[in-house]
Scaffold this motif. Sequence first.
Motif, PDB file in Angstrom:
ATOM      1  N   ASP A 120      22.091  -4.482   4.695  1.00 53.44           N
ATOM      2  CA  ASP A 120      20.871  -4.510   5.006  1.00 53.44           C
ATOM      3  C   ASP A 120      20.785  -5.949   5.626  1.00 53.44           C
ATOM      4  OD1 ASP A 120      18.067  -5.118   4.734  1.00 53.44           O
ATOM      5  OD2 ASP A 120      17.791  -4.256   3.030  1.00 53.44           O
ATOM      6  N   PRO A 121      20.008  -5.750   6.851  1.00 49.52           N
ATOM      7  CA  PRO A 121      19.912  -6.933   7.718  1.00 49.52           C
ATOM      8  C   PRO A 121      19.383  -8.055   7.120  1.00 49.52           C
ATOM      9  CG  PRO A 121      19.205  -4.851   8.966  1.00 49.52           C
ATOM     10  CD  PRO A 121      19.408  -4.625   7.492  1.00 49.52           C
ATOM     11  N   ALA A 122      18.361  -7.962   6.184  1.00 53.02           N
ATOM     12  CA  ALA A 122      17.836  -8.937   5.330  1.00 53.02           C
ATOM     13  C   ALA A 122      18.914  -9.651   4.630  1.00 53.02           C
ATOM     14  CB  ALA A 122      16.404  -8.506   4.441  1.00 53.02           C
ATOM     15  N   VAL A 123      19.754  -9.010   4.068  1.00 52.59           N
ATOM     16  CA  VAL A 123      20.781  -9.381   3.114  1.00 52.59           C
ATOM     17  C   VAL A 123      21.678 -10.352   4.036  1.00 52.59           C
ATOM     18  CG1 VAL A 123      22.652  -8.665   1.843  1.00 52.59           C
ATOM     19  CG2 VAL A 123      20.549  -7.857   1.235  1.00 52.59           C
ATOM     20  N   VAL A 124      22.122  -9.688   5.357  1.00 52.63           N
ATOM     21  CA  VAL A 124      22.771 -10.627   6.089  1.00 52.63           C
ATOM     22  C   VAL A 124      22.108 -11.807   6.551  1.00 52.63           C
ATOM     23  CG1 VAL A 124      24.033 -10.653   8.558  1.00 52.63           C
ATOM     24  CG2 VAL A 124      24.027  -8.374   7.028  1.00 52.63           C
ATOM     25  N   GLU A 125      20.875 -11.724   6.663  1.00 47.63           N
ATOM     26  CA  GLU A 125      20.033 -13.226   7.165  1.00 47.63           C
ATOM     27  C   GLU A 125      20.266 -13.896   6.104  1.00 47.63           C
ATOM     28  OE1 GLU A 125      18.099 -15.840   9.410  1.00 47.63           O
ATOM     29  OE2 GLU A 125      19.007 -14.153  10.040  1.00 47.63           O
ATOM     30  N   LYS A 126      20.246 -13.419   4.870  1.00 47.87           N
ATOM     31  CA  LYS A 126      20.247 -14.702   3.728  1.00 47.87           C
ATOM     32  C   LYS A 126      21.589 -14.958   3.660  1.00 47.87           C
ATOM     33  CE  LYS A 126      18.097 -13.653  -0.300  1.00 47.87           C
ATOM     34  NZ  LYS A 126      17.675 -13.057  -1.505  1.00 47.87           N
ATOM     35  N   SER A 127      22.547 -14.199   3.890  1.00 48.32           N
ATOM     36  CA  SER A 127      24.053 -14.572   3.693  1.00 48.32           C
ATOM     37  C   SER A 127      24.273 -15.608   4.905  1.00 48.32           C
ATOM     38  CB  SER A 127      24.771 -13.405   3.782  1.00 48.32           C
ATOM     39  OG  SER A 127      24.927 -12.428   3.267  1.00 48.32           O
ATOM     40  N   LYS A 128      23.494 -15.632   6.047  1.00 49.67           N
ATOM     41  CA  LYS A 128      23.731 -16.458   7.147  1.00 49.67           C
ATOM     42  C   LYS A 128      23.045 -17.801   6.743  1.00 49.67           C
ATOM     43  CE  LYS A 128      24.332 -13.567  11.015  1.00 49.67           C
ATOM     44  NZ  LYS A 128      23.660 -13.126  12.350  1.00 49.67           N
ATOM     45  N   GLN A 129      21.828 -17.789   6.069  1.00 48.71           N
ATOM     46  CA  GLN A 129      21.226 -18.929   5.477  1.00 48.71           C
ATOM     47  C   GLN A 129      22.075 -19.621   4.401  1.00 48.71           C
ATOM     48  OE1 GLN A 129      17.599 -17.142   3.990  1.00 48.71           O
ATOM     49  NE2 GLN A 129      16.498 -18.274   5.671  1.00 48.71           N
ATOM     50  N   LEU A 130      22.793 -19.032   3.507  1.00 42.48           N
ATOM     51  CA  LEU A 130      23.538 -19.423   2.680  1.00 42.48           C
ATOM     52  C   LEU A 130      24.915 -20.472   3.566  1.00 42.48           C
ATOM     53  CD1 LEU A 130      24.357 -19.617  -0.415  1.00 42.48           C
ATOM     54  CD2 LEU A 130      25.567 -17.602  -0.057  1.00 42.48           C
ATOM     55  N   GLY A 131      25.403 -19.675   4.559  1.00 46.51           N
ATOM     56  CA  GLY A 131      26.316 -20.423   5.418  1.00 46.51           C
ATOM     57  C   GLY A 131      25.792 -21.573   6.058  1.00 46.51           C
TER      58      GLY A 131
END
Length: 349
Positions: free
Chosen positions: A228-239
Motif C-alpha cells: 500500500d502506498p500509504a504503508v510505503v510512505e510511513k516506512s519512508k518516514q521511519l527511515g
Amino acid sequence: MATFRTLAAGALALAVVAGPAPLAHSVGEGPNYDGNGQITTSKLASYDQMVSFLKDQDARQSAMELEVIGQTVKGRDIHLVKYISDPAKPTILYLTQQHGNEQLTTEGALEFVKHLGTGKSEDILDGVNILIVPMLNADGAMGDVNFPLDDYLAKGDRNMTRYNAEEVDLNRDHVDKIQPETQALHNNVMRQHKIDYMIDLHHQGTRSERDGKLVSGSILYPTTPNADPAVVEKSKQLGAVVFNNVDSTGWGHLGKYVGGSAETISRNGIAVEYGIATLLFEMRGMSDHYADGVALGLRSNGYLIQQTVTTLTATAAAIADGSIADADTSFWDSLATQTSRPGEEADGE
C-alpha cells in the motif's frame, strides 16, 4: 572506545559506547578483516546469557513482560520482550537475528532493553508500545545446526551461521512459513498484536560504500509493488528518523540498500500481509562468515552496537511524541544506492 560491563546475573557482557569517540571512522572507514585482526564470538552474548539477562530485566522492570512465543528447530525458546501499557497506542516491533551470524543488532537491542528500565525512558513508554524479538534464530547464533561450519572464520566458543538448523534462510520464509521460527513470529507476534511499525535489523558485508565512503549501514523501505502506498510512505518516514539520527553523528554513514521485491523477505511480505510500515537496516559487517569480505573484527563492535541503540531509541521516541508524522521523506530521492568495492560478498537481507 567500547568497554565491556557485566549487566546481569548471568554475567552477560555487552559492548557499549562510553560517549563520542575520536575514532569516528571505525564504523564506516574502519579496518576490514582481510586475514588480520580478530574475529571471535567469545565476547558476544550466548543464547543462555541472553536469556539470563532478559529474565533478570523482567524481574527488575515493572513495565516489561517476557514471553516465549515458540521454539527453534533444536528446541530453544524464542523470546518476545513486551512493553505494552495501552493497546490503543502505536506499536513498533524490533526484530533481530533472523540470521544467526548477525548478532551486534541483538547486543544493541539488549542494551536498549536495559535503557528502557531506567527513569529516563518514561516519556517514550508513555507514548508507544514496544515489542522486541532479540534472537529469532538462536540455533544459527549458537552454531547448533545440522550441517558443517568448518570453513567459518570466527574463533571463540562457537561459530555462527546465517541459516537455521535445517540450513534454511528464515528471511526467505515469510510466505510459506515452514520453519518453526517463522511460524512463531507470525502466529504469536504478527497476528497477536496490532503493530504499526517494524524495523528488521540485519548485517551486510564490510565494503559497501556511498559517495566513495564506506557505509556504517544501509536502509530500505518495502519495494514490492503490492505494498500500500500509504504503508510505503510511513516506512519512508521511519527511515527518515533513522537517517537523521544516525547519519548526522559523524561516525554514522548510511546508504540506500540494494533490495528486491520478493515478498518472502520480511521487509516486503510483512508490509503486504499486515499493512505494517517496515524498514530494513543493514549494519556493516557480520560476526562470523566463511568469506573475508563479510566478517568484521572486534574493533568496530562498539560503534555498531551504539548505532543499533541510537536507531531503536530515536524511532521509539519519534513514534511516542508523534514527530514521526512530520518526518521529511524527500531525502530518499537523493540518497545514493550503495555500491560495492572490490572483494565484497553479496550477503545481506
